[in-house]
Design an enzyme around this catalytic site. Structure first.
Site, short mmCIF file in Angstrom:
data_model
loop_
_atom_site.label_atom_id
_atom_site.label_comp_id
_atom_site.label_asym_id
_atom_site.label_seq_id
_atom_site.Cartn_x
_atom_site.Cartn_y
_atom_site.Cartn_z
N GLU A 44 9.40 20.66 -23.74
CA GLU A 44 8.75 20.97 -22.47
C GLU A 44 9.28 22.13 -21.61
OE1 GLU A 44 5.96 19.16 -21.43
OE2 GLU A 44 6.00 17.49 -22.25
N LYS A 83 6.66 23.96 -12.35
CA LYS A 83 5.98 22.61 -12.45
C LYS A 83 5.56 22.52 -10.78
CE LYS A 83 4.58 18.08 -13.37
NZ LYS A 83 4.65 16.99 -14.17
N ARG A 131 0.72 -1.20 0.11
CA ARG A 131 -0.04 -0.02 0.07
C ARG A 131 0.97 1.33 -0.03
NH1 ARG A 131 -2.51 -3.11 3.62
NH2 ARG A 131 -4.20 -4.10 2.93
N LYS A 164 2.63 12.17 -10.45
CA LYS A 164 1.69 11.18 -11.23
C LYS A 164 2.62 10.00 -11.40
CE LYS A 164 -1.27 13.91 -13.61
NZ LYS A 164 -1.63 14.53 -14.99
N GLU A 224 -5.42 17.87 -10.57
CA GLU A 224 -5.66 18.34 -11.68
C GLU A 224 -6.98 18.69 -11.89
OE1 GLU A 224 -3.56 16.45 -14.95
OE2 GLU A 224 -5.10 17.09 -16.38
N HIS A 244 -0.78 19.61 -25.20
CA HIS A 244 -1.11 18.21 -25.12
C HIS A 244 -2.15 17.59 -25.58
CE1 HIS A 244 2.55 18.69 -22.64
NE2 HIS A 244 2.66 17.40 -22.39
N HIS A 287 7.86 12.03 -27.11
CA HIS A 287 6.73 12.94 -26.44
C HIS A 287 6.86 14.36 -26.74
CE1 HIS A 287 3.71 14.04 -23.60
NE2 HIS A 287 4.49 15.03 -23.16
N ARG A 313 -3.63 22.66 -12.65
CA ARG A 313 -2.72 21.80 -13.12
C ARG A 313 -2.90 21.56 -14.51
NH1 ARG A 313 -0.05 16.45 -10.11
NH2 ARG A 313 1.30 16.01 -11.84
N ASN A 369 -1.00 21.11 -19.48
CA ASN A 369 -1.50 20.24 -20.66
C ASN A 369 -1.27 21.21 -21.89
OD1 ASN A 369 -1.84 18.00 -19.44
ND2 ASN A 369 -3.98 18.37 -18.95
N HIS A 403 -0.97 14.63 -27.66
CA HIS A 403 -1.30 13.28 -27.18
C HIS A 403 -2.20 12.61 -28.42
CE1 HIS A 403 -1.16 13.87 -22.50
NE2 HIS A 403 -0.08 13.43 -23.09
N1 LIG Z 1 4.44 11.17 -14.55
C1 LIG Z 1 4.40 12.30 -15.39
O1 LIG Z 1 3.78 13.30 -14.84
C2 LIG Z 1 4.88 12.08 -16.73
C3 LIG Z 1 4.98 13.47 -17.47
C4 LIG Z 1 5.54 13.27 -18.71
C5 LIG Z 1 5.74 12.28 -19.29
N2 LIG Z 1 5.78 11.14 -18.66
C6 LIG Z 1 6.30 9.67 -19.17
O2 LIG Z 1 7.48 9.85 -19.26
C7 LIG Z 1 7.69 8.68 -20.35
C8 LIG Z 1 8.81 9.46 -21.30
O3 LIG Z 1 9.92 9.50 -20.55
P1 LIG Z 1 11.14 9.90 -21.62
O4 LIG Z 1 11.14 11.04 -22.35
O5 LIG Z 1 12.43 10.56 -20.36
O6 LIG Z 1 11.65 8.67 -22.14
P2 LIG Z 1 12.41 7.31 -21.52
O7 LIG Z 1 12.18 6.93 -20.07
O8 LIG Z 1 11.84 6.30 -22.73
O9 LIG Z 1 13.82 7.67 -21.91
C9 LIG Z 1 14.23 7.81 -23.35
C10 LIG Z 1 15.69 7.21 -23.72
O10 LIG Z 1 16.80 7.60 -23.05
C11 LIG Z 1 17.38 6.68 -22.61
N3 LIG Z 1 18.29 7.24 -21.50
C12 LIG Z 1 17.86 7.61 -20.23
N4 LIG Z 1 18.60 8.39 -19.66
C13 LIG Z 1 19.71 8.48 -20.47
C14 LIG Z 1 20.96 9.13 -20.27
N5 LIG Z 1 21.19 9.75 -19.05
N6 LIG Z 1 21.96 9.07 -21.23
C15 LIG Z 1 21.68 8.09 -22.16
N7 LIG Z 1 20.27 7.57 -22.43
C16 LIG Z 1 19.43 7.77 -21.57
C17 LIG Z 1 16.35 5.67 -22.16
O11 LIG Z 1 17.01 4.55 -21.93
C18 LIG Z 1 15.62 5.82 -23.30
O12 LIG Z 1 15.94 4.88 -24.25
C19 LIG Z 1 6.48 8.39 -21.20
O13 LIG Z 1 5.99 7.17 -20.69
C20 LIG Z 1 5.41 9.38 -20.51
O14 LIG Z 1 4.05 8.83 -20.23
C21 LIG Z 1 5.38 11.00 -17.22
ZN LIG Z 2 4.27 16.44 -21.58
#
Ligand SMILES: NC(=O)c1ccc[n+]([C@@H]2O[C@H](COP(=O)([O-])OP(=O)(O)OC[C@H]3O[C@@H](n4cnc5c(N)ncnc54)[C@H](O)[C@@H]3O)[C@@H](O)[C@H]2O)c1
Ligand SMILES: [Zn+2]
Length: 366
Positions: free
Chosen positions: A188, A230, A124, A146, A240, A251, A268, A244, A248, A255
């Site tokens: 972003e 943020k 939990r 999130k 949200e 987005h 993204h 919040r 978006n 999206h």
């Molecule tokens: N929780 C939230 O509020 C929130 C907000 C925005 C996005 N997200 C989520 O985040 C995800 C996307 O995240 P992302 O863009 O970081 O992608 P990701 O986590 O897939 O990373 C992108 C790539 O970079 C590589 N990588 C990571 N760090 C590295 C480094 N220091 N050096 C070399 N390579 C590295 C990873 O292995 C991967 O191949 C999506 O699933 C999205 O839904 C969540």
């Molecule tokens: Zn985003």
């Protein structure tokens, strides 16, 4: 509490239910162990990362887990699923993790969201710390609580709110990040400029070369300001219900573009860049945003580099995806419009005709 490096910056997210301390500084991860101790993060710490990130940066985190092996989730969005969650649970149970244990997520948004959801649900909820390693994770996904995973039928369909106790942001970790991933995060940063800070927007435009060179003198302040924006928004509205939503910006269309291309065509941030162009265009069409502001955004996005095409996508499929999106509440689409660089308003009366016209101007077929 004293900062852990001379230039470290601390930003707090305070949601009432729980607070998070965000620490930002070049080399901050060298002090991670002390940082986690100071914030009382878990007697036993389990690291969740990916094989790639661990190969690149694992050495400096090894000591955190008392020599225990990290839990490695394969790289990529397609592993952000319940099976990975199950694997994390299994490792935790086998190692005898208990309520006093903590998860330390070392990775991009995929690892952070997945490890975070495991932390939110195991027994939990156990303590969580984020060490974001992509620019996108450093300015966005590691902040705000999130967490979640995808379902075969939809992205981010399963999730929770679980505030990390600590987020340790070390821009030096970005040195190994591929340029396209780096750019994805930069969009972003541009978004934060658009919604809350003309100063940030202008500095990104002005110092683009240095930012791309990952010059700490400009990159660190841009990350700090993005995180401040943020953190402030999330502190005011964790779940949200109102404010919040401004996060978006870009987005709604973004999206939809990601979804109709099955998350394969765009990173993204790239989809969000196109979404911001659409939102700015809609703003101009409604007389809410000055044309020169839209042009400034379009110019900056063009300077950041080429975006994958939209030409083969149809407005119908995008509109269909927008209708399915979580931003539709009680049948009404909440749409964030820029009114100038640094300020937004949310409207809920955008018509399909307006959206169709915007999408066509963005270059979609019919
Ligand atoms: N929780 C939230 O509020 C929130 C907000 C925005 C996005 N997200 C989520 O985040 C995800 C996307 O995240 P992302 O863009 O970081 O992608 P990701 O986590 O897939 O990373 C992108 C790539 O970079 C590589 N990588 C990571 N760090 C590295 C480094 N220091 N050096 C070399 N390579 C590295 C990873 O292995 C991967 O191949 C999506 O699933 C999205 O839904 C969540
Ligand atoms: Zn985003």
């Amino acid at each position: 509490m004293s900062p852990y490096t001379s230039e470290a910056v601390r930003i707090d997210v305070d949601t009432g239910s729980r607070s998070s301390a965000i620490w930002i500084g070049d080399g901050i991860t060298e002090q991670l162990s002390a940082l986690l101790d100071a914030h009382g993060v878990g007697k036993r710490r389990f690291i969740v990362s990916s094989p790639l990130i661990w190969r690149l940066h694992g050495k400096q985190f090894q000591h955190l887990a008392d020599g225990a092996e990290p839990i490695l989730i394969p790289d990529g969005e397609r592993y952000k699923n319940l099976q990975s969650i199950s694997r994390i649970y299994e490792s935790l149970i086998r190692a005898g993790a208990d309520r006093g244990s903590a998860i330390v997520a070392v990775g991009g948004g995929v690892i952070g969201d997945t490890a975070g959801f495991a932390a939110a649900t195991f027994l939990r909820g156990i303590a969580l710390a984020h060490v974001p390693t992509t620019l996108l994770a450093q300015v966005d996904s590691s902040i705000g609580g999130k967490v979640g995973v995808n379902h075969a039928l939809g992205k981010n369909m399963i999730g929770a709110f679980h505030q990390p106790v600590v987020v340790a942001i070390d821009p030096l970790l970005l040195a190994t990040l591929p340029r396209r991933e780096f750019r994805s995060g930069l969009y972003e940063v541009v978004k934060y400029g658009m919604i809350a800070s003309r100063g940030l927007f202008d500095r990104v435009a002005q110092d683009l070369k240095k930012i791309f060179a990952r010059d700490p003198d400009v990159l660190l302040p841009a990350i700090v300001e993005s995180c401040r924006i943020k953190a402030k928004v999330v502190s005011a509205d964790e779940r949200e219900s109102g404010l919040r939503r401004i996060l978006n910006f870009g987005h709604t269309v973004g999206h939809a573009l990601e979804s109709v291309t099955k998350y394969r065509r765009y990173r993204h941030g790239e989809a969000i860049a196109l979404g911001m162009l659409a939102a700015a265009d809609l703003g101009v069409a409604r007389g809410a945003l000055a044309e020169r502001e839209r042009q400034a955004l379009a110019q900056l996005i063009a300077q950041l580099g080429p975006l994958p095409t939209v030409f083969d996508l149809s407005t119908d499929e995008i509109l269909e995806a927008i209708r399915r999106d979580k931003k539709v509440v009680n049948g009404r689409l909440h749409f964030v419009l820029a009114i100038e660089i640094g300020a937004t308003m949310t409207v809920d009366d955008v018509t399909e005709e307006e959206l169709r016209a915007v999408l066509k101007r963005l270059g979609l077929k019919h």
